[in-house]
Write an enzyme that holds these catalytic residues in place. Structure first.
Site, PDB file in Angstrom:
ATOM      1  N   SER A 146       0.719  -0.954   0.310  1.00 46.86           N
ATOM      2  CA  SER A 146      -0.267   0.328  -0.391  1.00 46.86           C
ATOM      3  C   SER A 146       1.011   1.407  -0.221  1.00 46.86           C
ATOM      4  CB  SER A 146      -1.037   0.396   1.450  1.00 46.86           C
ATOM      5  OG  SER A 146      -1.914   1.242   1.872  1.00 46.86           O
ATOM      6  N   TYR A 159      -2.127  -1.183  10.189  1.00 49.30           N
ATOM      7  CA  TYR A 159      -2.468  -0.985   8.975  1.00 49.30           C
ATOM      8  C   TYR A 159      -1.267  -0.281   8.099  1.00 49.30           C
ATOM      9  CZ  TYR A 159      -3.823  -1.191   4.440  1.00 49.30           C
ATOM     10  OH  TYR A 159      -3.813  -1.223   2.644  1.00 49.30           O
TER      11      TYR A 159
HETATM   12  N1  LIG Z   1      -8.769  -0.834  -1.291  1.00 50.69           N
HETATM   13  C1  LIG Z   1      -7.604  -0.214  -0.911  1.00 50.69           C
HETATM   14  O1  LIG Z   1      -8.073   1.677  -0.823  1.00 50.69           O
HETATM   15  C2  LIG Z   1      -5.792  -0.639  -0.895  1.00 50.69           C
HETATM   16  C3  LIG Z   1      -5.358   0.666  -0.928  1.00 50.69           C
HETATM   17  C4  LIG Z   1      -4.306  -0.090  -0.356  1.00 50.69           C
HETATM   18  C5  LIG Z   1      -3.705  -1.032  -0.586  1.00 50.69           C
HETATM   19  N2  LIG Z   1      -4.572  -2.067  -0.779  1.00 50.69           N
HETATM   20  C6  LIG Z   1      -4.231  -3.576  -0.536  1.00 50.69           C
HETATM   21  O2  LIG Z   1      -4.864  -4.014  -1.203  1.00 50.69           O
HETATM   22  C7  LIG Z   1      -4.963  -6.076  -1.178  1.00 50.69           C
HETATM   23  C8  LIG Z   1      -6.614  -6.394  -1.549  1.00 50.69           C
HETATM   24  O3  LIG Z   1      -7.613  -5.161  -0.652  1.00 50.69           O
HETATM   25  P1  LIG Z   1      -9.533  -5.245  -1.314  1.00 50.69           P
HETATM   26  O4  LIG Z   1      -8.995  -3.454  -0.577  1.00 50.69           O
HETATM   27  O5  LIG Z   1      -9.077  -5.514  -1.951  1.00 50.69           O
HETATM   28  O6  LIG Z   1      -9.743  -5.297  -0.156  1.00 50.69           O
HETATM   29  P2  LIG Z   1     -11.269  -6.388   0.266  1.00 50.69           P
HETATM   30  O7  LIG Z   1     -11.809  -5.662  -1.247  1.00 50.69           O
HETATM   31  O8  LIG Z   1     -12.231  -6.256   1.724  1.00 50.69           O
HETATM   32  O9  LIG Z   1     -10.253  -7.494   0.007  1.00 50.69           O
HETATM   33  C9  LIG Z   1     -10.066  -8.193   1.245  1.00 50.69           C
HETATM   34  C10 LIG Z   1      -9.743  -9.893   0.639  1.00 50.69           C
HETATM   35  O10 LIG Z   1      -8.377 -10.693   1.635  1.00 50.69           O
HETATM   36  C11 LIG Z   1      -9.473 -11.422   1.975  1.00 50.69           C
HETATM   37  N3  LIG Z   1      -8.749 -12.047   3.663  1.00 50.69           N
HETATM   38  C12 LIG Z   1      -8.999 -10.908   5.169  1.00 50.69           C
HETATM   39  N4  LIG Z   1      -8.360 -12.015   5.716  1.00 50.69           N
HETATM   40  C13 LIG Z   1      -7.878 -12.837   5.557  1.00 50.69           C
HETATM   41  C14 LIG Z   1      -7.679 -14.474   5.808  1.00 50.69           C
HETATM   42  N5  LIG Z   1      -7.723 -14.114   7.609  1.00 50.69           N
HETATM   43  N6  LIG Z   1      -7.771 -15.428   4.983  1.00 50.69           N
HETATM   44  C15 LIG Z   1      -8.269 -15.656   3.969  1.00 50.69           C
HETATM   45  N7  LIG Z   1      -8.667 -14.112   2.866  1.00 50.69           N
HETATM   46  C16 LIG Z   1      -8.407 -12.756   3.627  1.00 50.69           C
HETATM   47  C17 LIG Z   1     -11.258 -11.134   1.895  1.00 50.69           C
HETATM   48  O11 LIG Z   1     -11.327 -12.624   1.461  1.00 50.69           O
HETATM   49  P3  LIG Z   1     -12.812 -13.274   2.512  1.00 50.69           P
HETATM   50  O12 LIG Z   1     -13.088 -12.026   3.127  1.00 50.69           O
HETATM   51  O13 LIG Z   1     -14.111 -13.637   1.304  1.00 50.69           O
HETATM   52  O14 LIG Z   1     -12.344 -14.368   3.045  1.00 50.69           O
HETATM   53  C18 LIG Z   1     -10.571 -11.021   0.714  1.00 50.69           C
HETATM   54  O15 LIG Z   1     -11.078 -11.343  -0.046  1.00 50.69           O
HETATM   55  C19 LIG Z   1      -5.124  -6.143   0.621  1.00 50.69           C
HETATM   56  O16 LIG Z   1      -4.284  -5.791   0.933  1.00 50.69           O
HETATM   57  C20 LIG Z   1      -4.841  -4.538   0.573  1.00 50.69           C
HETATM   58  O17 LIG Z   1      -4.377  -4.068   1.971  1.00 50.69           O
HETATM   59  C21 LIG Z   1      -6.071  -2.258  -0.364  1.00 50.69           C
END
Ligand SMILES: NC(=O)c1ccc[n+]([C@@H]2O[C@H](COP(=O)([O-])OP(=O)(O)OC[C@H]3O[C@@H](n4cnc5c(N)ncnc54)[C@H](OP(=O)(O)O)[C@@H]3O)[C@@H](O)[C@H]2O)c1
Length: 277
Positions: A146, A159
């Site tokens: 991130s 985070y």
């Molecule tokens: N969106 C943003 O603003 C942003 C910005 C910078 C970086 N990121 C990074 O991008 C990545 C994806 O995030 P996103 O935005 O797509 O979030 P999201 O839509 O909330 O998706 C998070 C994913 O992680 C999975 N997950 C969470 N805990 C888990 C566990 N204990 N075991 C297995 N799977 C788990 C969830 O699966 P289930 O809940 O279905 O199990 C879901 O598929 C993350 O690493 C996040 O930190 C996001």
């Protein structure tokens, strides 16, 4: 950046393990990788979401219902990988959870959970899969970090700790494996419109003038980045600049964040007041 046809040939027949596959960014990556001809191992905790994802990206892909924070979950992932004749070429560590809380108001449980999922579990899963990746002629580990893995931001302290850790780990492991056929790369999205962000986070981003990307756009960047040998990639402008500036002149970035502190705390308080007890 390379797009289109170039990507197509590069990803054909690659077997890619994607954690967080059911999330906003994960499902967008899954869709693109599937279109490019990859075979996917899609990891998530929710069976229904996995089923829907498989229906959307194609029945040839494999879903693995596993909580990567548990040893049994990680073992399940590794066992499925071991059974594949072709092995695993790419590991995309994308699973993660967010934070929008003042540190002093967080429970010990939440602090531990963020570090466990975003950092420890990701490292442990990678550790278990490394022997399999090393059997491939060429393998790739992509860690999804991130902007907050380079810039400390109020309301995201734990985070940030997890993503700073992931970035440091990615750099060290990349260097450690430089004499092997496994490459390690770090990809850092900025704010993206997914379920990880609450309504309060979105409202704050709007008030601060911070752009929120569409997950499909982020996924395109991930795929392009995967075709390079680059160490790291930061999505977005001015985030790229702020990341560099924070490394060189942190006082300058701090000044600009402190100017926004009142606004940030306003949205943190609003989120707290609306949170279910
Ligand atoms: N969106 C943003 O603003 C942003 C910005 C910078 C970086 N990121 C990074 O991008 C990545 C994806 O995030 P996103 O935005 O797509 O979030 P999201 O839509 O909330 O998706 C998070 C994913 O992680 C999975 N997950 C969470 N805990 C888990 C566990 N204990 N075991 C297995 N799977 C788990 C969830 O699966 P289930 O809940 O279905 O199990 C879901 O598929 C993350 O690493 C996040 O930190 C996001």
């Amino acid at each position: 950046m390379c797009h289109g046809q170039k990507l197509k040939t590069a990803m054909i027949d690659k077997t890619c393990l994607l954690t967080g596959a059911t999330g906003g960014i994960g499902s967008a990556i899954a869709k693109l990788l599937s279109e490019q001809g990859s075979i996917l191992l899609l990891v998530g905790r929710d069976a229904n979401k996995l089923k829907k994802l498989k229906a959307a990206v194609g029945e040839k892909h494999i879903t693995i219902q596993a909580d990567i924070a548990s040893e049994s979950g990680r073992t399940r992932v590794v066992e499925v990988c071991k059974q594949l004749d072709q092995g695993v070429d790419v590991l995309i560590n994308n699973a993660g959870i967010g934070q929008f809380d003042l540190f002093e108001q967080m429970t010990e449980e939440l602090i531990a959970q963020i570090i466990t999922i975003n950092l420890t579990s990701t490292l442990l899963l990678t550790h278990s899969l490394l022997p399999l990746l090393q059997q491939q002629a060429k393998a790739q580990i992509i860690n999804i970090g991130s902007t907050f893995g380079s810039i400390g931001f109020p309301g995201s302290s734990v985070y940030c700790a997890s993503k700073f850790g992931l970035r440091g780990y990615s750099e060290a492991l990349r260097r450690e494996l430089m004499d092997s056929d496994v490459s390690v790369q770090y990809f850092a999205p900025r704010a993206t419109k997914t379920a990880i962000n609450t309504a309060a986070t979105e409202a704050m981003n709007k008030a601060l003038g911070s752009t929120m990307d569409d997950p499909a756009k982020v996924a395109k960047h991930v795929l392009s980045f995967m075709q390079t040998h680059n160490r790291q990639y930061f999505v977005g402008w001015p985030e790229k600049l702020f990341v560099r500036l924070n490394g060189l002149l942190p006082g300058l970035v701090e000044k600009s964040i402190v100017k926004q502190l009142e606004k940030i705390k306003h949205y943190l308080a609003a989120a707290k007041n609306n949170a279910p007890n």
